[in-house]
Design an enzyme around this catalytic site. Structure first.
Site, PDB file in Angstrom:
ATOM      1  CB  ILE A 123      12.095 -12.268   5.851  1.00  0.00           C
ATOM      2  CG1 ILE A 123      12.666 -13.159   4.746  1.00  0.00           C
ATOM      3  CG2 ILE A 123      12.632 -12.685   7.218  1.00  0.00           C
ATOM      4  CD1 ILE A 123      12.374 -14.628   4.908  1.00  0.00           C
ATOM      5  N   GLY A 124       9.292 -12.014   7.893  1.00  0.00           N
ATOM      6  CA  GLY A 124       8.719 -11.272   9.011  1.00  0.00           C
ATOM      7  C   GLY A 124       9.508 -11.505  10.287  1.00  0.00           C
ATOM      8  CB  THR A 158      11.853  -6.308   1.959  1.00  0.00           C
ATOM      9  OG1 THR A 158      12.604  -5.389   2.752  1.00  0.00           O
ATOM     10  CG2 THR A 158      12.071  -6.006   0.483  1.00  0.00           C
ATOM     11  CD  GLU A 241      17.736 -11.299   4.522  1.00  0.00           C
ATOM     12  OE1 GLU A 241      17.350 -10.133   4.363  1.00  0.00           O
ATOM     13  OE2 GLU A 241      17.208 -12.093   5.334  1.00  0.00           O
ATOM     14  CG  ASN A 368      26.615  -3.260   7.633  1.00  0.00           C
ATOM     15  OD1 ASN A 368      25.909  -4.254   7.454  1.00  0.00           O
ATOM     16  ND2 ASN A 368      27.149  -2.592   6.636  1.00  0.00           N
TER      17      ASN A 368
END
EC number: 1.3.99.-
Length: 387
Positions: A123-124, A158, A241, A368
């Site tokens: 994921i970019g 990632t 996600e 978060n």
């Protein structure tokens, strides 16, 4: 009301648990401790694909087994419980988003390859100057005939060092409002203009990267959905996600290992679980595990109608409580264990690696602090914090 799995779901859980128990060889496990996205990882995912295990929660029309979201959570939880890596982003976020919004060409090209364990996405989204404010991204995609020309940089991508494709958020209309001018493109990592550099995190492993796009050419048919309508796809993908970042299997893995260790007398003849503080710590870990399991089931069962605030709340609870579970485990093993004993030393090493790895997921899918703002604004209807 007592909420639990049906007998059929229990049977599926037992089958999956048995399958994962001997899926990975010791050599593969050792390699994946340093590179969670290398050749060993690829081999494990292909094995799952050949065995028909990757499509548990996918509809049959897309090649899946046709089970529901609860069964998908069972699959994910058991993988984490056995410390088996999954192509989580590819399988649980990109795949479902393509099912809902992809073109027929994209579905035909990518969905069978994902289920075979042959196609891996990264994921970019995040950029050095934008951080979690995704709407401020600067990576551009300019139309040039039947291609887009992409230029820009992403960070914390990632798995990008081993991915086949990048699910890339780009700005396609620089004059539109910042949420409106964004599109999602599927970038082939074989393009000569694509490159990456590694980012090594606290656990010493190579998970994530900075990625660079220098005149990368993307065919127009690799635009997902409509041009400038990417924000809707981003929120759909991120909601999925966030649910997957805090699976109950992470807690189960810690509990299983520490409970087994604590139930055996050490070299000094003392059985750790005989101590009240060990029982309390294990009881708290088990309770958190159960609460997280129920939260995951509740949010996952919403399917495409998943609520942004609920997804964020699940993510915050799971990723922060797994930190506490790790600390509780390390405290009792450190207090009652002897690091000179091989079993204790190995457990301490494993717990340290897990605690460091689990720290990363507190900012994956959105930090978060931002998740709490989303819970307040979207879930509790509290006015947003001025910026």
């Amino acid at each position: 009301m007592f909420i639990d799995l049906t007998p059929e779901q229990r049977q599926l859980q037992a089958e999956i648990r048995q399958y994962f128990s001997n899926l990975i060889s010791p050599d593969e496990r050792t390699e994946m401790e340093k590179d969670r996205h290398g050749p060993a990882y690829r081999a494990v995912i292909r094995r799952m694909g050949r065995d028909g295990r990757l499509g548990v929660g996918w509809p049959k029309e897309f090649g899946g087994l046709g089970f529901g979201p609860i069964e998908q959570q069972i699959f994910v939880n058991e993988a984490h419980r056995a410390d088996v890596p999954l192509p989580a982003v590819t399988l649980q976020t990109v795949g479902p988003t393509l099912q809902a919004h992809g073109s027929e060409l994209q579905k035909k090209k990518f969905l069978p390859a994902i289920l075979a364990g042959e196609a891996h996405f990264a994921i970019g989204y995040t950029e050095p100057e934008a951080g979690t404010d995704l709407a401020s991204l600067r990576t551009t995609a300019v139309r040039d005939g039947d291609h887009y020309i992409v230029n820009g940089q992403k960070v914390f991508t990632t798995g990008a060092h081993d991915a086949d494709y990048i699910w890339l958020a780009c700005r396609t209309d620089p004059n539109a409002a910042k949420h409106k001018g964004i599109s999602i493109l599927i970038v082939d990592t074989k393009d000569p203009g694509y490159s990456w550099t590694p980012i090594i995190l606290a656990d010493g492993a190579h998970h994530t990267n900075a990625t660079y796009y220098n005149d990368v050419r993307v065919p127009v048919d690799m635009l997902v959905g409509k041009e400038n309508d990417g924000w809707r796809l981003i929120t759909t993908q991120l909601n999925n996600e966030r649910v997957m970042l805090g699976p109950a299997g992470r807690f189960a893995s810690i509990y299983d290992r520490v409970h087994a260790w604590a139930s055996v007398p050490g070299g000094n003849g003392v059985t750790p679980i005989d101590h009240d503080d060990v029982k309390r710590a294990l009881g708290e870990i088990r309770a958190i595990w159960r609460i997280n399991e129920l939260l995951n089931w509740q949010v996952a069962s919403a399917g495409e109608d998943i609520n942004m605030a609920d997804a964020a709340a699940t993510k915050v609870f799971g990723t922060e409580r797994v930190q506490r579970a790790g600390r509780l485990a390390e405290e009792i093993v450190g207090k009652y264990g002897n690091p000179a004993e091989p079993d204790t030393a190995e457990l301490l090493r494993w717990l340290d690696a897990q605690t460091k790895r689990n720290l990363v997921i507190t900012f994956g899918g959105g930090v978060n602090e931002v998740m709490r703002e989303m819970i307040a604004a979207s879930g509790l209807k509290v006015p947003r914090v001025p910026r």
